[in-house]
Design an enzyme around this catalytic site. Structure first.
Site, PDB file in Angstrom:
ATOM      1  N   TYR A 189      30.408 -26.552 -23.286  1.00  0.00           N
ATOM      2  CA  TYR A 189      31.073 -25.463 -22.907  1.00  0.00           C
ATOM      3  C   TYR A 189      32.273 -25.739 -21.919  1.00  0.00           C
ATOM      4  CZ  TYR A 189      32.041 -20.655 -21.527  1.00  0.00           C
ATOM      5  OH  TYR A 189      32.567 -19.217 -21.343  1.00  0.00           O
ATOM      6  N   LYS A 193      36.199 -25.485 -22.586  1.00  0.00           N
ATOM      7  CA  LYS A 193      36.947 -24.622 -21.674  1.00  0.00           C
ATOM      8  C   LYS A 193      38.110 -25.268 -20.991  1.00  0.00           C
ATOM      9  CE  LYS A 193      35.333 -20.515 -22.573  1.00  0.00           C
ATOM     10  NZ  LYS A 193      36.452 -19.756 -23.690  1.00  0.00           N
TER      11      LYS A 193
END
Ligand code: NAD
Length: 332
Positions: A189, A193
């Site tokens: 993640y 991101k």
């Protein structure tokens, strides 16, 4: 700017002169907005608020589970469209998967078909597959990359084409404090991101002359993605509605910034940026090249961020390095 206490010359990183910005209500009449993953959480809030202020909204959501598994369902997007219509707004639902190129194209096509154009794109769809690194199997890495990073690429590319033709666009990337600063158990993640920040950094340059602005939001909000991470009393104070003001402003025609990152949550807002220190030129060793020992001996000066700045683009950094090199080495 001179620091009155120390007399140091500092670069003021926080205050911008934007010129005269009208103080009337920020409206989105005649604007068409696509919000991915708008069937719940933050995306739903953005969709409702944009529609309330006059935008025509494409509510995209494939309606899957938190980790992206499951067949998906149209009901998440449908419910939000119903809410918007009940409040007197205009919206259509779209159930395509942002993780495929075809899905991205279909999302943009549905905006053009229903409303004739795309002015605003909020890349918001997201899933989580948290695992500590050695347990992070390729399928958990790939699934998160596919939705967050490829997803933003898949939708932004066809949307950018329409925006460029129309000479107007506002694009929002959704990053996370996990990517900006790090968070245990989220290598997949965090990578995806932070990649979106890189995506913004370059796209802002390519869109600039067509009045396409690209900015990034790092939200903190109560949603199904955070329900088991946050203590319940804090969770209650984190309604997504506390975030939407920032996202809406960045989507508006008043938005003066291009390529900025903002944290937003619980009514608290601040800017995040990659800051580069002033650096130091190190003299060469016997062969003329700086040595590892020179780095060791000068690491505090190489690392210092005092008087650092956020560059707008690559050339700014290269320019500063060249300027430093034209002066005699300041350390050995
Ligand atoms: P959420 O789960 O409520 O919303 C995400 C939505 O995206 C869901 O409705 C889901 O069905 C949809 N979605 C997932 N995969 C999709 C796909 N492939 N195609 C289309 N739709 C898809 O979570 P949220 O907290 O509202 O998250 C919104 C965004 O904000 C995400 O990008 C998330 O990573 C980011 N974010 C949230 C927080 C937070 O504190 N909630 C913090 C940092 C970043």
């Amino acid at each position: 700017v001179v620091n009155p206490r120390t007399g140091d010359i500092v670069i003021d990183l926080g205050v911008f002169e934007y010129g005269d910005i009208p103080k009337d209500e920020i409206r989105f009449d005649d604007r068409v907005a696509i919000i991915t993953g708008a069937g719940g959480g933050l995306g739903r809030t953005y969709a409702l608020e944009l529609a309330k202020r006059g935008a025509k909204v494409v509510v995209n959501d494939l309606g899957g589970a938190r980790d992206g598994s499951g067949k998906g369902s149209s009901s998440a997007a449908d419910k939000v469209v119903e809410e918007i219509k009940k409040a007197g707004g205009e919206a259509v639902a779209n159930y395509d998967n942002v993780a495929t190129a075809k899905g991205g194209e279909n999302i943009v096509k549905s905006a053009v078909k229903a409303f004739g154009k795309v002015d605003i794109l909020i890349n918001n769809a997201g899933i989580l597959r948290d695992k500590s690194f050695l347990k992070m199997e390729p399928e958990n890495w790939d699934a998160v990359m596919a939705v967050h990073l490829q997803g933003a690429y898949n939708v932004t590319r066809p949307a950018f084409k329409v925006m460029k033709e129309n000479g107007y666009g506002r694009i929002i990337m959704t990053t996370s404090a996990a990517g900006l600063y790090g968070n245990f158990g989220q290598t997949n993640y965090s990578s995806a991101k932070m990649a979106l920040v890189g995506f913004m950094n370059t796209l802002k340059l390519e869109g600039g002359k067509y009045d396409i602005k690209v900015n990034t939001i790092a939200p903190i909000a109560a949603s199904r993605l955070t329900e088991d991470i946050m203590p319940p009393d804090i969770f209650a104070k984190m309604a997504p509605e506390y975030v939407s003001a920032m996202t809406l402003y960045l989507c508006s025609d008043r938005c003066p910034v291009n390529g900025n990152i903002y944290n937003a949550g619980m009514g608290f807002f601040n800017r995040a940026a990659v800051i580069t220190g002033p650096g130091v030129v190190l003299a060469g060793g016997e062969d003329g090249f700086p040595t590892a020992e020179a780095i060791r001996d000068n690491l505090p000066r190489v690392s210092a961020l005092k008087n650092g700045k956020p560059y707008y683009q690559l050339n700014d950094q290269v320019g500063d390095a060249m300027t430093a090199l034209m002066n005699p080495p300041s350390a050995d």
